[in-house]
Design a protein around this motif. Sequence first.
Motif, short mmCIF file in Angstrom:
data_model
loop_
_atom_site.label_atom_id
_atom_site.label_comp_id
_atom_site.label_asym_id
_atom_site.label_seq_id
_atom_site.Cartn_x
_atom_site.Cartn_y
_atom_site.Cartn_z
N ARG A 15 4.70 -39.74 -29.82
CA ARG A 15 4.25 -40.27 -28.58
C ARG A 15 5.53 -40.98 -27.87
NH1 ARG A 15 -1.08 -44.13 -29.48
NH2 ARG A 15 0.17 -44.43 -31.26
N ALA A 18 7.38 -42.71 -22.61
CA ALA A 18 6.70 -42.62 -21.29
C ALA A 18 5.15 -42.08 -21.33
CB ALA A 18 7.46 -41.26 -20.60
N THR A 19 5.10 -41.31 -22.51
CA THR A 19 3.62 -40.80 -22.90
C THR A 19 2.67 -42.29 -22.99
OG1 THR A 19 4.24 -38.79 -23.65
CG2 THR A 19 2.00 -39.67 -24.14
N ARG A 22 1.98 -43.89 -19.78
CA ARG A 22 0.92 -43.25 -19.17
C ARG A 22 -0.48 -43.57 -19.77
NH1 ARG A 22 4.82 -39.31 -18.92
NH2 ARG A 22 4.14 -38.23 -20.70
N GLN A 144 2.36 -31.35 -21.13
CA GLN A 144 2.80 -32.34 -21.54
C GLN A 144 2.47 -33.63 -20.67
OE1 GLN A 144 4.11 -33.34 -25.05
NE2 GLN A 144 3.23 -35.03 -24.10
N ASN A 145 2.93 -33.29 -19.30
CA ASN A 145 2.75 -34.25 -18.33
C ASN A 145 1.20 -34.63 -17.93
OD1 ASN A 145 5.53 -35.00 -18.27
ND2 ASN A 145 5.76 -33.54 -16.68
N ALA A 146 0.54 -33.52 -17.86
CA ALA A 146 -0.80 -33.43 -17.40
C ALA A 146 -1.89 -33.99 -18.36
CB ALA A 146 -1.26 -32.08 -16.88
N PRO A 148 -1.01 -35.68 -21.61
CA PRO A 148 -0.40 -36.15 -22.63
C PRO A 148 -0.94 -36.45 -24.10
CG PRO A 148 -0.38 -37.80 -21.01
CD PRO A 148 -1.10 -36.59 -20.35
#
Length: 709
Positions: A15, A18-19, A22, A144-146, A148
């Motif tokens: 992780r 940034a993850t 979030r 990955q962004n949507a 995570p």
Amino acid sequence: MKIAIASAGAPVRYRTAATRARTRTFRRAAVVGAMVVAAALSSTLPAGAVPASGDAFPKANSRTGLPDGWNPGPESYGVGEHKNVEIPMADGVVLRADVRYPTDASGAPAPGPFPIVLTQTAYGKDSEGFLRLLSYDGIGPLLQNALPSVIDVAKQITDAAGYGDYFVKRGYISVVVDIRGTGSSGGQWSILQPQEREDSKRVVNWAAALPDSTGEIGLWGLSYLGMSELLTAGVMEPGSPIKALFPLMPGNHMFQDLLDHDGFLNISFLAAILEVPVTALPQIDPILGLYQQPDKMLSVFVDHLISHFRDSGTWPSVINALLDGDKLYNSPYWESRAIDNVVENIARNDIPTYLIGGQYDLLQDGTPRTFAGLQNAYAGRSHNGPMPADAQSSGRYQMLTGPWFHIQPGSQRTTNDVDMHAIELAWFDRWLKNDHNGIDETKTPLHAIDVNGNVIESATYPVREAPAKRLYLAGGGQLSADKPADAAGSDRLDFTPINAGTVCNASFSRNFAGVYQLLTTLIGVDDPCAQFPAEPNVPPVLVNPVYTTDAFTESTVLAGPIGATLYAVSNKPASAFNVTVQDIAPDGTVTALTDGQLAGNYRALDEDRTWRTPDGSVQGAFHPGSRESMLPVVPGEVTEYNIKVRPAFHVFEPGHRLQITVGTGDFPTHILNPKDYPALLGSTYDLERNNSAASYLTLPLAPASQLRH
């Protein structure tokens, strides 16, 4: 003891920062609902956040375990692949391997030579390839962004299955081989069968001769993959191509660690592996890997199907055990599959080994035993015992253990993740590329991280800075350093087949191979069941004796293996005990730490493998578990029971107390031998706590100040 932590800098394994930022946003909301559900399932124990640590110890971060000043090299290569390379065995069975190799900017093979990292898997190299497309490659980067947390879990499972591109991109050849009877390989499989070692010798020599390779090999893998590599290294001749090992969560003795906890059959573990890893994957993987070669696919599919019906197959073995067959007991069958029996040869052949363990792993006792065994054997001592307090240790054999579940080493429950990829790269760079990066230059090769991120290091296991001491069961539910003086004193314990009665507790979470943690990670929270002890008291339905220390006045460290020596009188020709250890916060919050089980007829000790302290106390019981070693329980007679309580590393903060609960079972995580239940039903035990039969704990407990120097 040296307490040290490196500076931050390397990328987190699973992780990213940034993850994590979030996921914390919705974690706070999700955890409330999850904890309410967990509390309802878990009984009446008070629940709350894991207690926060003070400033007594430095905290783990992504660079924990890495040499000062060393950073992973950049991704300098692309990745090419040779699929399903065939490796004929001596009896004609064909194993298949995927070879992934460095490429240059044009996509052509990069000029070598390169060392090799080799994984032998029982779970299918093509399953790993499929997972790679859902995590590191394919749709993984797109999502990955949507999603995570979902992609992070996919990466964790991919790593557990043998993902090796991290190393290929940094100048290694990665080889993943399906062992006999699994994946795309032919033949029949039986768990850790000796035939695998004979196959492995051929695999190692084949891999060492690959084009553009240096011929030097590092073995690595998690769980079964880690067990396989240790057993492989343990049967090699001196001077073999194997130059380094990096086994994650490998244990020490499969029968003792996984299947039979001293008379308690590990149903939770079986539930975790029987359906998918053992039954479904062997039939799915040939389709994934050989669909373009239908004749070979059919042959392998049939081979794997036959495996399920052999006497040594998993399902027949489980049925055999439930019917009181030979598989329920330790025997040459299981000893031939024990890592414990090959550690001396690994040390004799001078193969550097870095072990990864987990305090929330179902192999939490076995992996530290393997570490101690390697250190002892390398120093010329018997590998069976604990390391002496004054032992000199070697940086060639190390262990890092932390608050990790089975499939997620390095992924912290409450603190920063540890960069496991980087530690592994540093280890292989040292031994396969002769990079004197400092990872082996340590006087404290035991590294432990507790649930709050406290980093503890020592030269020995057991930890010499925390010598074991006795705490006696005393009247009024006390744990006392003073032996009872009264001539009489006991507490009543009634057997119940239900006891824990829930699938939401620390014991089930751990033995279920961390599946709960994987599932809850999908929504960005930690497994809420992991903090609950498996021995609730629900008066008047269930009342188990509880014993508690006074509140600690300073930070106090529990560091390693624990023994529970109970003197008890049974009214029936059978008995059963389950001991849990927990941290009690000043506000009453309970945090489960560890546990141990013992069926009364399993109480015989293998003295060669049992760990005793200088005063003779049993700190690490080893019960033979063979049918021949069974001892009758004599009704009305005071009997000594030595229970192996699996090790824990934990810092008790001032005001907290250590508590144990003594129960009679751990259902549904474990069940006892079905044939014993008629004798157990209606049994009661008087736990003796008097001057002639003083029950006590043997545990490594010391002020934090004693460990910081």
